[in-house]
Design a protein around this motif. Structure first.
Motif, PDB file in Angstrom:
ATOM      1  N   LEU A   1      -4.900  -1.600   4.301  1.00  0.00           N
ATOM      2  CA  LEU A   1      -5.602  -1.219   3.065  1.00  0.00           C
ATOM      3  C   LEU A   1      -5.258  -2.188   1.938  1.00  0.00           C
ATOM      4  CD1 LEU A   1      -5.035   2.663   2.994  1.00  0.00           C
ATOM      5  CD2 LEU A   1      -7.025   1.442   3.856  1.00  0.00           C
TER       6      LEU A   1
ATOM      7  N   PRO B   1       2.542   1.339  -6.255  1.00  0.00           N
ATOM      8  CA  PRO B   1       2.040   1.455  -4.892  1.00  0.00           C
ATOM      9  C   PRO B   1       0.556   1.818  -4.872  1.00  0.00           C
ATOM     10  CG  PRO B   1       3.225   3.449  -5.464  1.00  0.00           C
ATOM     11  CD  PRO B   1       3.331   2.517  -6.646  1.00  0.00           C
ATOM     12  N   GLY B   2      -0.027   1.828  -3.686  1.00  0.00           N
ATOM     13  CA  GLY B   2      -1.409   2.283  -3.538  1.00  0.00           C
ATOM     14  C   GLY B   2      -2.411   1.154  -3.494  1.00  0.00           C
ATOM     15  N   THR B   3      -3.686   1.517  -3.649  1.00  0.00           N
ATOM     16  CA  THR B   3      -4.764   0.535  -3.571  1.00  0.00           C
ATOM     17  C   THR B   3      -5.774   0.727  -4.695  1.00  0.00           C
ATOM     18  OG1 THR B   3      -5.962   2.031  -2.106  1.00  0.00           O
ATOM     19  CG2 THR B   3      -4.684   0.299  -1.051  1.00  0.00           C
ATOM     20  N   SER B   4      -5.501   1.624  -5.647  1.00  0.00           N
ATOM     21  CA  SER B   4      -6.514   1.897  -6.664  1.00  0.00           C
ATOM     22  C   SER B   4      -6.195   1.193  -7.978  1.00  0.00           C
ATOM     23  CB  SER B   4      -6.705   3.402  -6.836  1.00  0.00           C
ATOM     24  OG  SER B   4      -5.535   3.981  -7.310  1.00  0.00           O
ATOM     25  N   CYS B   5      -6.756   1.700  -9.070  1.00  0.00           N
ATOM     26  CA  CYS B   5      -6.747   0.941 -10.318  1.00  0.00           C
ATOM     27  C   CYS B   5      -5.382   0.400 -10.786  1.00  0.00           C
ATOM     28  CB  CYS B   5      -7.446   1.704 -11.428  1.00  0.00           C
ATOM     29  SG  CYS B   5      -7.458   3.487 -11.264  1.00  0.00           S
TER      30      CYS B   5
ATOM     31  N   GLY C   1       0.849  -1.194   0.000  1.00  0.00           N
ATOM     32  CA  GLY C   1       0.000   0.000   0.000  1.00  0.00           C
ATOM     33  C   GLY C   1       0.875   1.231   0.000  1.00  0.00           C
ATOM     34  N   LYS C   2       1.749   1.290   0.991  1.00  0.00           N
ATOM     35  CA  LYS C   2       2.633   2.441   1.135  1.00  0.00           C
ATOM     36  C   LYS C   2       3.816   2.332   0.170  1.00  0.00           C
ATOM     37  CE  LYS C   2       5.775   4.262   4.666  1.00  0.00           C
ATOM     38  NZ  LYS C   2       6.194   5.353   3.828  1.00  0.00           N
TER      39      LYS C   2
ATOM     40  N   LYS D   1      -4.100  -8.486 -10.486  1.00  0.00           N
ATOM     41  CA  LYS D   1      -5.257  -9.376 -10.641  1.00  0.00           C
ATOM     42  C   LYS D   1      -4.958 -10.653 -11.437  1.00  0.00           C
ATOM     43  CE  LYS D   1      -7.597  -7.117 -14.533  1.00  0.00           C
ATOM     44  NZ  LYS D   1      -8.633  -6.153 -14.904  1.00  0.00           N
TER      45      LYS D   1
ATOM     46  N   HIS E   1      -0.772   0.777   8.734  1.00  0.00           N
ATOM     47  CA  HIS E   1      -2.050   1.307   8.236  1.00  0.00           C
ATOM     48  C   HIS E   1      -2.232   0.978   6.751  1.00  0.00           C
ATOM     49  CE1 HIS E   1      -4.429   4.626   6.369  1.00  0.00           C
ATOM     50  NE2 HIS E   1      -5.266   4.267   7.305  1.00  0.00           N
ATOM     51  N   ASP E   2      -1.179   1.209   5.977  1.00  0.00           N
ATOM     52  CA  ASP E   2      -1.284   0.985   4.535  1.00  0.00           C
ATOM     53  C   ASP E   2      -1.325  -0.511   4.200  1.00  0.00           C
ATOM     54  OD1 ASP E   2      -1.238   3.707   4.494  1.00  0.00           O
ATOM     55  OD2 ASP E   2       0.765   3.902   3.653  1.00  0.00           O
TER      56      ASP E   2
ATOM     57  N   GLU F   1      -7.055  -5.478   2.371  1.00  0.00           N
ATOM     58  CA  GLU F   1      -8.459  -5.360   1.946  1.00  0.00           C
ATOM     59  C   GLU F   1      -8.566  -5.463   0.426  1.00  0.00           C
ATOM     60  OE1 GLU F   1     -11.269  -2.225   3.347  1.00  0.00           O
ATOM     61  OE2 GLU F   1      -9.628  -1.742   4.707  1.00  0.00           O
ATOM     62  N   THR F   2      -7.672  -4.774  -0.263  1.00  0.00           N
ATOM     63  CA  THR F   2      -7.692  -4.779  -1.726  1.00  0.00           C
ATOM     64  C   THR F   2      -7.468  -6.179  -2.278  1.00  0.00           C
ATOM     65  OG1 THR F   2      -6.712  -2.580  -1.660  1.00  0.00           O
ATOM     66  CG2 THR F   2      -6.689  -3.697  -3.787  1.00  0.00           C
TER      67      THR F   2
ATOM     68  N   ILE G   1      -4.520  -2.795  -8.883  1.00  0.00           N
ATOM     69  CA  ILE G   1      -5.471  -3.868  -9.203  1.00  0.00           C
ATOM     70  C   ILE G   1      -5.079  -4.508 -10.539  1.00  0.00           C
ATOM     71  CG2 ILE G   1      -7.887  -4.385  -9.803  1.00  0.00           C
ATOM     72  CD1 ILE G   1      -7.972  -3.490  -7.039  1.00  0.00           C
TER      73      ILE G   1
ATOM     74  N   GLU H   1     -10.320  -8.453  -1.730  1.00  0.00           N
ATOM     75  CA  GLU H   1     -11.384  -8.147  -2.689  1.00  0.00           C
ATOM     76  C   GLU H   1     -11.142  -8.885  -4.013  1.00  0.00           C
ATOM     77  OE1 GLU H   1     -14.663  -5.281  -3.661  1.00  0.00           O
ATOM     78  OE2 GLU H   1     -13.755  -5.897  -1.792  1.00  0.00           O
TER      79      GLU H   1
END
Lengths: 288, 289
Positions: free
Chosen positions: A204, A172-176, A8-9, A183, A200-201, A207-208, A179, A211
């Motif tokens: 997140l 990095p991150g949790t968005s598109c 995430g981070k 995937k 914290h990250d 969770e991603t 993914i 999903e």
């Protein structure tokens, strides 16, 4: 076997783990390493190989051809991204807003918006002993990373259809973008650090990946600094930690030079060996 | 009103720790905006109360009504995003791949597809412990449009700063060089680039600065962990001199960055030597912005 390395981070060691693991495994077998962090690709700084192939990557954008256009405005109507506008007797296309869905182009009754190639980045393919390395770099000013990530994955699929170890250094991150990069993977390795931000990250990122219904494990970097929140969390959630890279200023120094860590630092080599063993085990389990 | 945006290109350079320190130094005089919406961490140091909570809607996603669907497959044919796979013999939308372009809904011969707006995240207007307010957000998992959410955070921050007559907006920017960071940079009066003397730090700094240049914004640079590689440190200093970027600070490698964070504190509240360096760079920023 496709392994995506994500976090995430930013700055927790995705590139460090990707390059060291790939190079270590490549001492014994053919490995493909792909850098999908197309906004800021860094793996190439640590892998020395010879350039085998490079190509520009394009996205498809409509271009107005005024010859037969009857200014009916259907193009503007069907665009969900405000990328096509009818202004007076002109049709204007805003390439940075376009997602390349082809709706305006294919629904135009006069074929007045043919799709044209627009460069969005550069793909490079390097070869080193036992290691194939592919990276793509997004052109500055291009805003959408996903199409380039997709095309880079396609390139790897086409050029390396065989069942070998493929490692993907993800953004990095949790968005598109992340993914898109994870995937298709068989397993995701999340790398984090035992600090409040890292923890914290990580939650997140977990969770991603949940999903996406992907199998995942965790590697803790800079182990020994910060607190035990990451370990407690992983224990409570039943998440396996497959390796802990020790916190050491020397690690930062070797990394700063652009060198791989495991040949220089025995403490890191031990961890990489452990992660490599885990991967061998996973491969055995999946029946290959 | 000045808008100061802190970005780093590469992650893990200390961007958020430094931004939070500036927030403490600026006190009630500035408004804070956390635009790193993908992995927002400022709230861990600034104790927001999450008072104003608003849903953020953006983008669309297609849905197929299986009762009406005749399984002709035209939707999957036109979809450029491979977002309509066949699952259990039925055409089904994969919401994580759907871009919400609406093409499928438009061409469906039996009108079985609807496009609906998605809630992509939460937007908060919080009071924080430094006596001011912070606009921050949490992006829903796997959602797109983080660029739009960033733009929303910034616009709200601007409106609130004007209303409350703040002198500064301090923005913790997004990583990378794509859509979110473009949104972070638009409207900025000064950019702070946080980097480190590593091969990737140098590489990412040069790339992200190419983007900053397009916006024609003045910039300053903080080199964190400045002493881990003298050669790369020189390389950064040569680059910023060439580009007329102000050198704001060289911060030595110091594990108190992490220790402060673990205590929920900013560096300026934890280490007096680091505090002096950061106060000094904040003064420079205020002059230059």
């Amino acid at each position: 076997m496709k392994i995506a390395i994500a976090s995430g981070k930013g700055g927790t060691g995705k590139t460090t783990l990707s390059t060291n693991l790939a190079a270590f495994l490549a001492e014994k077998e053919h490995v493909v390493l792909t850098d999908l962090d197309v906004e800021e690709p860094n793996s190439g700084l640590f892998i020395k190989g010879t350039l085998k192939h490079s190509e520009s990557k394009y996205k498809m954008i409509p271009e107005w051809d005024s010859a037969y256009c009857n200014l009916c405005g259907i193009c503007q109507e069907v665009c969900n991204f405000n990328a096509v506008l009818k202004m007076g007797k002109n049709i204007m296309v805003f390439p940075e807003l376009c997602h390349g869905c082809y709706a305006c182009s294919e629904l135009c009754p006069k074929n007045s918006l043919p799709m044209k190639e627009k460069p969005m980045g550069e793909l490079k393919h390097f070869e080193a002993a036992g290691l194939s390395f592919i990276e793509s770099k997004l052109l500055i000013g291009e805003e959408q990373a996903v199409p380039l990530i997709k095309q880079t994955i396609d390139y790897v699929d086409e050029n390396f259809p065989e069942e070998i170890i493929k490692i993907y250094d993800s953004p990095p991150g949790t968005s598109c973008p992340v993914i898109e990069a994870t995937k298709h993977a068989d397993i995701v390795i999340l790398i984090t650090e035992p600090t409040p931000f890292g923890f914290h990250d990580l939650t997140l990122a977990v969770e991603t990946i949940r999903e996406l219904k992907k199998e995942f494990v965790v590697v803790v970097n800079r182990y020994g600094i910060g607190d035990d929140s990451v370990e407690k969390y992983c224990k409570a959630e039943g998440i396996t930690i497959i390796g802990k890279i020790p916190n050491d200023r020397k690690v930062a120094e070797v990394y700063a030079k652009g060198d791989l860590l495991y040949p220089a630092l025995p403490s890191v080599k031990k961890v990489i060996e452990k992660i490599a063993l885990f991967i061998q085990g996973e491969r055995g389990d999946s029946g290959r | 009103m000045k808008e100061i945006v802190v970005i780093s290109g590469k992650g893990g350079t200390g961007k958020t720790s430094i931004t939070a320190s500036f927030a403490v130094l600026g006190g009630a005089n500035l408004l804070v905006a956390d635009c790193d919406v993908d992995a927002a961490d400022m709230h861990l140091l600034l104790e927001p109360d999450f008072a104003g909570d608003e849903d953020f809607y953006s983008g669309e996603v297609a849905e197929i009504d299986q009762e009406t669907c005749i399984q002709c497959g035209k939707c999957a044919e036109v979809c450029r995003f491979d977002a309509i796979p066949v699952v259990d013999g039925k055409y089904t939308v994969d919401p994580l791949s759907c871009e919400g372009c609406g093409y499928c809904a438009r061409i469906c011969p039996v009108k079985a597809i609807t496009n609906s707006v998605q809630r992509v995240g939460n937007l908060y207007t919080s009071s924080i412990r430094t006596g001011t307010k912070m606009i921050h957000a949490k992006l829903g998992i796997g959602n797109e449009n983080s660029g739009k959410l960033v733009a929303k955070v910034k616009n709200d921050a601007k409106a609130l700063a004007e209303k409350e007559q703040k002198n500064y907006i301090l923005v913790d920017g997004s990583p990378g060089v794509g859509c979110p960071v473009v949104s972070s940079l638009s409207g900025a009066t000064f950019v702070v680039l946080v980097t480190e003397p590593t091969v990737s730090g140098v590489h990412d700094l040069i790339r992200v600065y190419e983007l900053v240049k397009k916006f024609k914004i003045n910039a300053g640079c903080i080199i964190n962990k400045a002493d881990i590689n003298p050669e790369r440190n020189r390389e950064i200093k040569d680059f910023i001199r060439k580009e007329s970027i102000t050198l704001l600070a060289e911060i030595p490698y110091n594990e108190n960055f992490t220790k402060a964070m673990t205590m929920g504190k900013t560096i300026v509240e934890f280490d007096s030597i680091l505090k002096k360096i950061i106060v000094d760079s904040w003064e420079k920023i205020k002059q230059k912005a």
